[in-house]
Write a protein that holds these residues in place. Structure first.
Motif, PDB file in Angstrom:
ATOM      1  N   LYS A  34      46.745  34.712  27.873  1.00 53.96           N
ATOM      2  CA  LYS A  34      47.389  35.917  27.350  1.00 53.96           C
ATOM      3  C   LYS A  34      48.511  36.371  28.276  1.00 53.96           C
ATOM      4  CE  LYS A  34      46.432  40.601  25.760  1.00 53.96           C
ATOM      5  NZ  LYS A  34      45.397  41.610  25.518  1.00 53.96           N
ATOM      6  N   GLU A  35      48.246  36.395  29.566  1.00 55.66           N
ATOM      7  CA  GLU A  35      49.269  36.811  30.538  1.00 55.66           C
ATOM      8  C   GLU A  35      50.481  35.876  30.500  1.00 55.66           C
ATOM      9  OE1 GLU A  35      49.439  39.652  32.273  1.00 55.66           O
ATOM     10  OE2 GLU A  35      47.639  40.124  31.118  1.00 55.66           O
ATOM     11  N   LEU A  40      56.136  34.513  28.515  1.00 56.41           N
ATOM     12  CA  LEU A  40      56.978  33.620  27.703  1.00 56.41           C
ATOM     13  C   LEU A  40      57.663  34.356  26.562  1.00 56.41           C
ATOM     14  CD1 LEU A  40      54.919  30.325  27.240  1.00 56.41           C
ATOM     15  CD2 LEU A  40      56.984  30.655  28.590  1.00 56.41           C
ATOM     16  N   LEU A  41      56.918  35.197  25.874  1.00 58.67           N
ATOM     17  CA  LEU A  41      57.465  35.901  24.715  1.00 58.67           C
ATOM     18  C   LEU A  41      58.421  37.020  25.117  1.00 58.67           C
ATOM     19  CD1 LEU A  41      54.222  36.112  22.535  1.00 58.67           C
ATOM     20  CD2 LEU A  41      56.090  34.469  22.308  1.00 58.67           C
ATOM     21  N   MET A  61      48.565  29.882  37.773  1.00 65.29           N
ATOM     22  CA  MET A  61      47.409  29.318  37.079  1.00 65.29           C
ATOM     23  C   MET A  61      46.903  28.103  37.839  1.00 65.29           C
ATOM     24  SD  MET A  61      48.370  29.427  33.024  1.00 65.29           S
ATOM     25  CE  MET A  61      46.728  29.197  32.364  1.00 65.29           C
ATOM     26  N   GLU A  62      45.612  27.933  37.812  1.00 67.13           N
ATOM     27  CA  GLU A  62      45.044  26.706  38.373  1.00 67.13           C
ATOM     28  C   GLU A  62      45.544  25.552  37.512  1.00 67.13           C
ATOM     29  OE1 GLU A  62      40.733  27.149  38.671  1.00 67.13           O
ATOM     30  OE2 GLU A  62      41.108  29.310  38.749  1.00 67.13           O
ATOM     31  N   LEU A  63      45.743  24.406  38.120  1.00 67.07           N
ATOM     32  CA  LEU A  63      46.306  23.255  37.424  1.00 67.07           C
ATOM     33  C   LEU A  63      45.502  22.899  36.172  1.00 67.07           C
ATOM     34  CD1 LEU A  63      48.530  21.085  37.511  1.00 67.07           C
ATOM     35  CD2 LEU A  63      46.911  19.634  38.732  1.00 67.07           C
ATOM     36  N   LEU A 113      46.588  36.833  20.787  1.00 68.33           N
ATOM     37  CA  LEU A 113      47.922  36.294  21.027  1.00 68.33           C
ATOM     38  C   LEU A 113      48.898  36.654  19.912  1.00 68.33           C
ATOM     39  CD1 LEU A 113      46.984  32.748  22.377  1.00 68.33           C
ATOM     40  CD2 LEU A 113      47.588  34.791  23.682  1.00 68.33           C
ATOM     41  N   TYR A 114      48.506  36.486  18.661  1.00 71.66           N
ATOM     42  CA  TYR A 114      49.474  36.761  17.600  1.00 71.66           C
ATOM     43  C   TYR A 114      49.646  38.254  17.328  1.00 71.66           C
ATOM     44  CZ  TYR A 114      45.709  36.797  13.994  1.00 71.66           C
ATOM     45  OH  TYR A 114      44.594  37.052  13.240  1.00 71.66           O
TER      46      TYR A 114
END
Length: 167
Positions: A34-35, A40-41, A61-63, A113-114
């Motif tokens: 979500k973060e 990105l958006l 973020m962890e890989l 998300l949406y």
């Protein structure tokens, strides 16, 4: 083993003894996802590319979790990444198609998300409603009415179905 295989084994572990852990993995993943989508958006015109490892660091973020994110977004990208064969040094991009991404989020039932407010600047409310309806209709199976034995044949011959196409 590829990064994608590692992610899928980690996230989809079928061992009943580890089901609680799997639930925690997904809960943690969804929060990070979500973060990342908010970022990105919020900047849709910025073209993002780099190695898997560099982008994971950039987005904190962890890989393993970032690979999960790449797996999820790949179908929404203008040029999909080679996720099946990627390693830490693989160059990837996050150049997404807005409508495709929204559609795929609806398909995944990812309300968190949406329904993000960042979509307001990217797609009109009307267009989001259209995409939502399109996606929901795509999963609907419509059964045609069954032709009865004594009904007129649908081929137009004028005969009863049982004496025509129903043989």
């Amino acid at each position: 083993m590829s990064l994608l295989t590692d992610w899928r084994e980690y996230a989809y572990n079928q061992d009943p003894a580890k089901q609680k852990t799997v639930g925690q993995i997904w809960e943690h993943y969804f929060a990070m996802e979500k973060e990342l989508y908010i970022q990105l958006l919020s900047n849709p015109d910025v073209k993002i590319s780099g190695t898997v490892e560099d982008l994971a660091k950039r987005y904190n973020m962890e890989l393993t979790y970032f690979v999960g994110f790449l797996d999820g977004i790949n179908d929404s990208l203008k040029n999909p990444n080679p996720i099946d064969t990627m390693v830490e040094a693989t160059e990837v991009n996050l150049d997404y198609d807005k409508e495709k991404l929204y559609y795929n989020m609806v398909e995944a039932k990812a309300e968190w998300l949406y329904n993000l407010p960042q979509w307001d600047k990217l797609l009109t409310l009307e267009r989001r409603k259209e995409l939502y309806k399109e996606q929901k209709k795509s999963g609907t199976v419509v059964k045609e009415k069954k032709v009865g034995r004594n009904d007129p044949c649908p081929c137009g011959s004028g005969k009863k179905y049982k004496f025509c196409c129903g043989k």
